[in-house]
Each structure stands twice: as structure tokens, then as C-alpha cells.
Design an enzyme around this catalytic site. Sequence first.
Site, PDB file in Angstrom:
ATOM      1  CD  GLU A   1      -4.508  -7.893   1.909  1.00 31.57           C
ATOM      2  OE1 GLU A   1      -5.412  -7.175   2.376  1.00 31.57           O
ATOM      3  OE2 GLU A   1      -3.303  -7.582   1.986  1.00 31.57           O
TER       4      GLU A   1
ATOM      5  CD  GLU B   1      -2.769  -1.335   2.426  1.00 31.55           C
ATOM      6  OE1 GLU B   1      -2.884  -0.353   3.179  1.00 31.55           O
ATOM      7  OE2 GLU B   1      -3.355  -2.403   2.632  1.00 31.55           O
TER       8      GLU B   1
END
Length: 588
Positions: free
Chosen positions: A278, A171
Site C-alpha cells: 500500500e 492489521e
Amino acid sequence: MMKKTKGFARFTLILTLMFMLGSSSVLADVSKQPSLKEIYKDYFDLGVAVNNRTLVTHAEIIKHHFNSITAENEMKPEALQRTARNFDFSSADRMVEFAQENGMKVRGHTLVWHAQTRDWFWRDGRNQLIYEKDEITAEDRALVQRRLEDHIEGVMSHFGDAVYAWDVVNEAVSDGGTIHRPDSPWYMILGDEFMKIAFRKAHEVNPNIILFYNDYNSDHGYKRGRTLQMLQELLDEGVPIHGMGLQGHWSVDGLTIAEIERSIRMYADLGLEIHITEMDVGMTGFTEEEQAERYRQLFEMFKRNSDVITSVTLWGVSDDASWRGDENPLLFGRDHQPKPAFWAIVDTDKPWYVNKAEYTKAAVLKDSTGQAVGELMPGTFNLADLDFDLAEVTALELEKGHLISFYAEENAQGDAVHFVSTKDFDGAAVAAQTKSLVVRAVQADNIALNKPADANFLADRAGRAVDGEPVSSWAPNAEPPYWISIDLEGTYLLSRWAVRLQGTSVLAGQVEESPLNAADFALQVSLDGENWQDVDVVEGNIKSVYDKDLNLVEARYVRLYVTKPTSLDHNQRLGVHELEIYGTPLAD
Ligand code: G3I
């Protein structure tokens, strides 16, 4: 290479005893479920995020369905190096040990992140946060770079090849207009160099490991371009990035399958391996069946792109263990049992309820006390071979989308009667007149589509009512009654019908109710096209879409017979935009 921990066995025993009582159902049925890792073994690895609790409470599900695990939190910087130079691998080692004992891979998540990282990484000799100082010196940058590299070296050296892939950086791309998150201490102190430092160090420590960049919403237009640009620039500089981790925190609505697929191909076109890292599909505001259909479409697309997708990981085992709480985004419910979403991905070519029935049961037959006297899978059965007495049965419970047909002769021959779930079934009478039965899935598609149509007015335009085009319509405006008949070109068992009327048209405003909609009408069926029988009579309708389940009835022909085309006496104009008939073919 990885150090053994002594407490794992005792730890497991305690937690197992604690949870056996609460979730014995987990141990009971799992082995009978179709194994997802087996189903997908020729496409990609199937992974799941685990924590030290679920590793024990959900062990059977994890072992039966998955061949890869990711530590949900236990391999993040704050878990492994809470304070400087004090590595604690105990929790993570338990997971790697579990994986090795069960022949599973381990994805490492994550080496470098702005979150879940203790801020000692970014403090100078006077314990001041470096990124808050007016001036960041070369010494500050060197200090932070060394800590970053020492962390990567310490972690990857400990696990060695036991962790085959790492989310090296997580991220880093901003949700705003810039490429990098401006709030990342790594970026604030080292600039975009931190990405190069991280990946180069990881590759230097262990060149065997597949190195990923991992992020959320990288499949969204607002973020995809900047992510692609960042990766392209790094790859052009020879930075060793091998894969793109698309987190896949999706919902039932949101990005289209096509948009996600387009993003996957764009990252793959950089030469990157793709991991869905995820995955979960939030279902707030939607039904479990809508969630199942979204999962089915996503896995259908993953299979289509398995030339570049090598791993798909669910972000949790069951809804009670999901970070998304009450969005219930996973394949197993709070009861740890498979949801429709699980059954949907068992075979993406079939509806979830067909897959479920094929592995569990399609029909339960109960006696007058409510006890189940028999359970049947889909198939054909002669009554003489059943292990229960049909005469005792007074209720039928069919899995969604299934029906049971009783035939006069053996092997599903002769006249038949058909049932879906019913609480007043006369087993004695049926047993006296029949010798065999069939339990089958009801085909869910529209069997009127593009079939020959006839009508008593505007017959040459009758086909517009079954062309699958909601805009076109058959619209007589003369003297009722009006009828339109469809030749289904085969004998079917009808289970549902729908008619889309004038109110669905753009001109009428696509409203849910309107006086312009057909008011009094009936659906009729026929086996010969001459003798018609009402199967659904409607009076005083104002709905623009009339959609109704039917008591199962055999038909070769269907006819919509309209006696009152609108609720307005003076207006005799009928608009039929689409007539849909649902059912299952009967062997001729
Ligand atoms: O371990 C402590 C416990 O001691 C304490 O009592 C408890 C109550 O505060 O907190 C526990 O820590 C929690 C940790 O999960 C372990 O359960 C943190 O508060 C909580 O914030 C943390 O949430 C994790 C989240 O990342 C943090 O950002 C979620 O479990 C985890 O699923 C989630 O995973 C991230 C991926 O790493 C990156 N992509 C997004 C994804 C979802 O946010």
C-alpha cells in the site's frame, strides 16, 4: 469461475464520457511515458490500488504502468458480505474483469480485518455483540468461527485463481505492548486462534493462492519484534502463511531506508515472500523534489532486495484519488500528470529531472511573441539540421539541471557559449557565430571534493576545506587577504557554489548567522591558474552557509579570495569548513 457482470460495458461508457471531458490530458500523453511495469519487470510486479471510479478515469495510466491491481475497498468484508450469506461480488468482479482483459494480476485485500466488517459477524442469536457479553460461550466461538470460515470459503471460491494472492489477515498486531490488537472482535472472541483458523481455511479452499499477513508500521522498531514473534510462532505450528505484506504508508521523513531494508530482510529471514502492498509517501512540509528523492531511494532499495520483494503496489493512482488527501503522496499529480516522484523511479541511478528530460524535452526555444519555435531533447545538434530558425529565438527555457551550449564549429567543436534558462537570448547573434549546440544535464555533484588545494596561509591544511568533512576546516589567523585555490583537474562549466563558514562549527554553535563568518569575499575562476576573474563578489555576509547559483562560467581552477574574514574589525580569524563547487565537465 468468476461470474460475468452485464453492466460493466455500459457502466464504463457512462463514466468514461463523464471523465473524458474533465481529464482528457490523461488519454493524451500516457503512451509517451516510460512504462513503469516494463522498467521493473525483471525486479517485481508493479501494482496499484484502484476503485470503480479510477478504473475508468485512470484506465490508461493503470494499463500503461501497472501489471497488478488491488481493490482499495471493493474486496473487503463489508463490500462482499454486507449481510449474512448475501455475497455481492458486482463491484469486485468489474475489477477482476478489467485485470483479466488487460493481462494484470489481482491482489485480494482483505479477508479478515477488524475494520470495514459488518458487526453481524460477531452477534449471537439474540443479536447481542458477543465480545460485549460477560461470558463468551463455546457456542458463541463456534458460531463466529463458522462465519469467518464461511466468508473465506465464499469469497475465495468465487474468485478462484483469478486472485493470485490474498491479504488473509489485515492489521492484527497492536500498536501497544501486546501482540494482538485488544480491540479486534476476532481476537476478543476467538483469541489468537483466529489467525490459524483464517490461514488454514484459506489454504484449504485454494492451495494455489499465496497467503499474506498484511500490516502498517511493521517496519518500525516498536511493532516489528512482536510481529516477527507472532509470525514465527504461527509458522512453527505449520500455519500456511506464505508472505508478509508491508503496507508502506511512509512520508518524506521518518524511517531511514536502512531501517526499512533491515525490516524487509528480517521478515524474509522467516522464509516469507515480501509484498509492499500500500505504498505512498506523504509530502506535507516537503517539496515535490524531496518526495521524489525519497521515492528514488525506496525503489533503489526495493531493486536491491528484489530477491525477496515480488510485488510493489502504490496505494492509488493519483493524488486526487488518495486516502491521504492533501498529503499528495503518489506518483501522479491531481492533474493526473507524472510528478518528479514518477520520473525519479524511471531510473534510480539518475536525478528525476534528467529522466524527465530524456523522455519529454530538455529545452524549449521561444520567439519574441512567446511562442515555442523549437523543442530539443538532450543531445548534440548542428544548426543546419534544426527544424527551426535559431535567429528567431529570443528566450530559452531549460528543464531543471540542464544547460545549452553553442559551439563555433559543427559537432560541438570550437569555442562555446553556455546558457541556462534566460528571457533575453539574442538568437540572431548566436546563430551568426555558431554552427552546433549541445543540450545536456548539469552534473549535480561537488567537483571540488578531494581536489588539490593551495593557499597563501596554512597551505598544508588547505585540503581540509575540500575533504567533505564539515568538522575539519582551513583556518588562517594572520593578515588578510586570505585565498585558497582548488585545481578541478579538468575544465568544467560551473553552475553553483557554496561555502560553509565558521558559524557551521560545533564550537560556534552551528548557527545560521554569525559575525564570525567571512564578511567580504569573492569566488574567482581561472583557466590557467594565473589569470583570475571574479564570478561572485560578496560583501557584508553574516550567513554561516553561503550557497549561490552562478551564471555559467568555464573554469579549470577556482579560488576563494577573502578580504574581510569576520564582521568584527579586531578578529582576523577565517574558518572555511567546506568549499563546494558544482558544475558539469566540458569535453576537453
Ligand atoms: O462507500 C461509502 C459512500 O457510500 C459514502 O457516501 C462515503 C461517505 O461516507 O463513504 C464511502 O465509504 C468510504 C470508503 O473508503 C469508500 O470510499 C469510507 O467512508 C472510508 O472510510 C473508506 O476509507 C478507506 C479506508 O481504508 C477505510 O479504513 C480508504 O478508501 C482506503 O484507502 C483505506 O485503505 C486502508 C487499507 O484497506 C488497509 N491499510 C490502511 C489503508 C488506509 O487506511
